[in-house]
Design a protein around this motif. Sequence first.
Motif, PDB file in Angstrom:
ATOM      1  N   ALA A   5      46.609-125.786 -15.737  1.00  0.00           N
ATOM      2  CA  ALA A   5      47.872-126.293 -15.190  1.00  0.00           C
ATOM      3  C   ALA A   5      48.035-125.929 -13.713  1.00  0.00           C
ATOM      4  CB  ALA A   5      49.044-125.746 -16.003  1.00  0.00           C
ATOM      5  N   ASP A   6      47.596-124.730 -13.337  1.00  0.00           N
ATOM      6  CA  ASP A   6      47.745-124.275 -11.955  1.00  0.00           C
ATOM      7  C   ASP A   6      46.654-124.803 -11.030  1.00  0.00           C
ATOM      8  OD1 ASP A   6      49.883-122.842 -12.891  1.00  0.00           O
ATOM      9  OD2 ASP A   6      48.866-120.894 -12.874  1.00  0.00           O
ATOM     10  N   GLY A   7      45.624-125.386 -11.598  1.00  0.00           N
ATOM     11  CA  GLY A   7      44.513-125.847 -10.767  1.00  0.00           C
ATOM     12  C   GLY A   7      43.669-124.712 -10.233  1.00  0.00           C
ATOM     13  N   SER A   8      43.574-123.614 -10.993  1.00  0.00           N
ATOM     14  CA  SER A   8      42.776-122.472 -10.551  1.00  0.00           C
ATOM     15  C   SER A   8      41.297-122.835 -10.531  1.00  0.00           C
ATOM     16  CB  SER A   8      42.993-121.278 -11.489  1.00  0.00           C
ATOM     17  OG  SER A   8      44.359-120.898 -11.520  1.00  0.00           O
ATOM     18  N   ASP A   9      40.567-122.178  -9.632  1.00  0.00           N
ATOM     19  CA  ASP A   9      39.120-122.399  -9.573  1.00  0.00           C
ATOM     20  C   ASP A   9      38.394-121.646 -10.680  1.00  0.00           C
ATOM     21  OD1 ASP A   9      39.267-123.995  -7.266  1.00  0.00           O
ATOM     22  OD2 ASP A   9      39.303-122.224  -5.974  1.00  0.00           O
ATOM     23  N   VAL A  10      38.844-120.408 -10.933  1.00  0.00           N
ATOM     24  CA  VAL A  10      38.154-119.549 -11.895  1.00  0.00           C
ATOM     25  C   VAL A  10      39.170-118.793 -12.741  1.00  0.00           C
ATOM     26  CG1 VAL A  10      36.357-117.802 -12.210  1.00  0.00           C
ATOM     27  CG2 VAL A  10      36.396-119.163 -10.111  1.00  0.00           C
ATOM     28  N   VAL A  11      38.874-118.674 -14.033  1.00  0.00           N
ATOM     29  CA  VAL A  11      39.663-117.842 -14.941  1.00  0.00           C
ATOM     30  C   VAL A  11      38.764-116.709 -15.425  1.00  0.00           C
ATOM     31  CG1 VAL A  11      40.854-117.731 -17.157  1.00  0.00           C
ATOM     32  CG2 VAL A  11      41.173-119.726 -15.675  1.00  0.00           C
ATOM     33  N   LEU A  12      39.214-115.469 -15.226  1.00  0.00           N
ATOM     34  CA  LEU A  12      38.463-114.295 -15.687  1.00  0.00           C
ATOM     35  C   LEU A  12      39.205-113.686 -16.874  1.00  0.00           C
ATOM     36  CD1 LEU A  12      37.672-112.528 -12.279  1.00  0.00           C
ATOM     37  CD2 LEU A  12      36.232-114.121 -13.549  1.00  0.00           C
ATOM     38  N   VAL A  13      38.542-113.547 -18.009  1.00  0.00           N
ATOM     39  CA  VAL A  13      39.186-113.022 -19.224  1.00  0.00           C
ATOM     40  C   VAL A  13      38.559-111.682 -19.577  1.00  0.00           C
ATOM     41  CG1 VAL A  13      39.726-113.437 -21.645  1.00  0.00           C
ATOM     42  CG2 VAL A  13      39.637-115.362 -20.038  1.00  0.00           C
ATOM     43  N   ASP A  14      39.377-110.641 -19.551  1.00  0.00           N
ATOM     44  CA  ASP A  14      38.947-109.297 -19.938  1.00  0.00           C
ATOM     45  C   ASP A  14      39.148-109.124 -21.442  1.00  0.00           C
ATOM     46  OD1 ASP A  14      38.190-106.618 -19.804  1.00  0.00           O
ATOM     47  OD2 ASP A  14      40.224-105.937 -19.396  1.00  0.00           O
TER      48      ASP A  14
END
Length: 393
Positions: free
Chosen positions: A274-283
């Motif tokens: 939705a935000d148009g982020s380039d990368v999502v990092l999941v811990d």
Amino acid sequence: MTTELLIALLIGVVVLAGAGIGLLVSRKSRGLPPPDELDAITERTIEHPEEPEPGPVDDGLLEDDFVEIVEAPTEPETPAAPTIERPEAPQGRLMRLRARLVRSQSSLGRGLLSLLGGGDLTEDDWEELEDTLLAADVGVEPTRELVENLRNRLRVEGVSDPARAREILREELIGVVGPSLDRSLKATGDDGKPGVVLVVGVNGTGKTTTVGRLARVLVAEDKTVLLGAADTFRAAAADQLQTWGERVGVSTVRGPEGGDPASVGFDTVKQGIADGSDVVLVDTAGRLHTKAGLMDELGKVKRVIEKQAPVTEVLLVIDATTGQNGLTQARVFSEVVDVTGIVLTKLDGTAKGGIVIAVQRALGAPVKFVGLGEGADDLAPFDAEEFVDALLA
């Protein structure tokens, strides 16, 4: 009797006269007007006052006209916005790789060079060389391969010059480290969706810190990043991750403590889209590879995330000081979530740099990042030649 009466009258007249004179003198001493003038002034002042008697000031307002004055409430001071840090470019970090590794790994390099620089090697020398490599956690198969290649090249070329022996050792070490492996971070998604990087590992390897440092690497490359705190078992982990993000202006998606980590991962990727982020990092939470239930849960986290977008990278974080013990962990994690890259933390704190070679052989996945210290920007992209040069420095 007549004479006595006359004397009394004279005395009375004298007394009255004295009293009158004293009264006049007293009035004059106080600056008062004569009694008749004083009476006239008093009457005029009371009956026809030229100025009002002292009293409340009359400003022409009626009682109903008075307005209560209320001071405006003082607005609380707006806290100063946190200072957003500008992380160091990843390329600059490689300059520190050699210096950090020299301090911690030089014993391996010295051992190899001293053996090869001593002229013709006996069988005992070759065995000692093997032992040195095994002690550095290079692994049995890579050690045999390296020693065999060295023996063949030194014999065929008839090398007796220590400098040339060093060159051959460098070339062979780079060969077993794997210079052709793709060590780039797959942080780009398809169809306009963000790249999704899932970070996994056992307890105490430094996963949350690695995610925070990785966010700094990506921000330094001008990418927009979103963090997901899917370690819901420790509130401190979510707080720590959020702090890392705030330092570089990156938001963090959190869930309730003890909540479903898969749900947090799902919501993070959804918001990233939705935000148009380039990368999502999941811990993710640290878990022992021997706990089947926890490993199954990790597989669920990945499956649920991929309902939103494909996971483009699974990074396994391994503590370099664990040596060969980390290989068993790596194999189990790779079976559950298909590890695509390795992060070796605390590489500056071990003399067993050979774990880089061993873990790559065990997983068939490259080491992509290495931890070099305690600083915020002490996560560096791994480079095979830099690593070997540091070993032999």
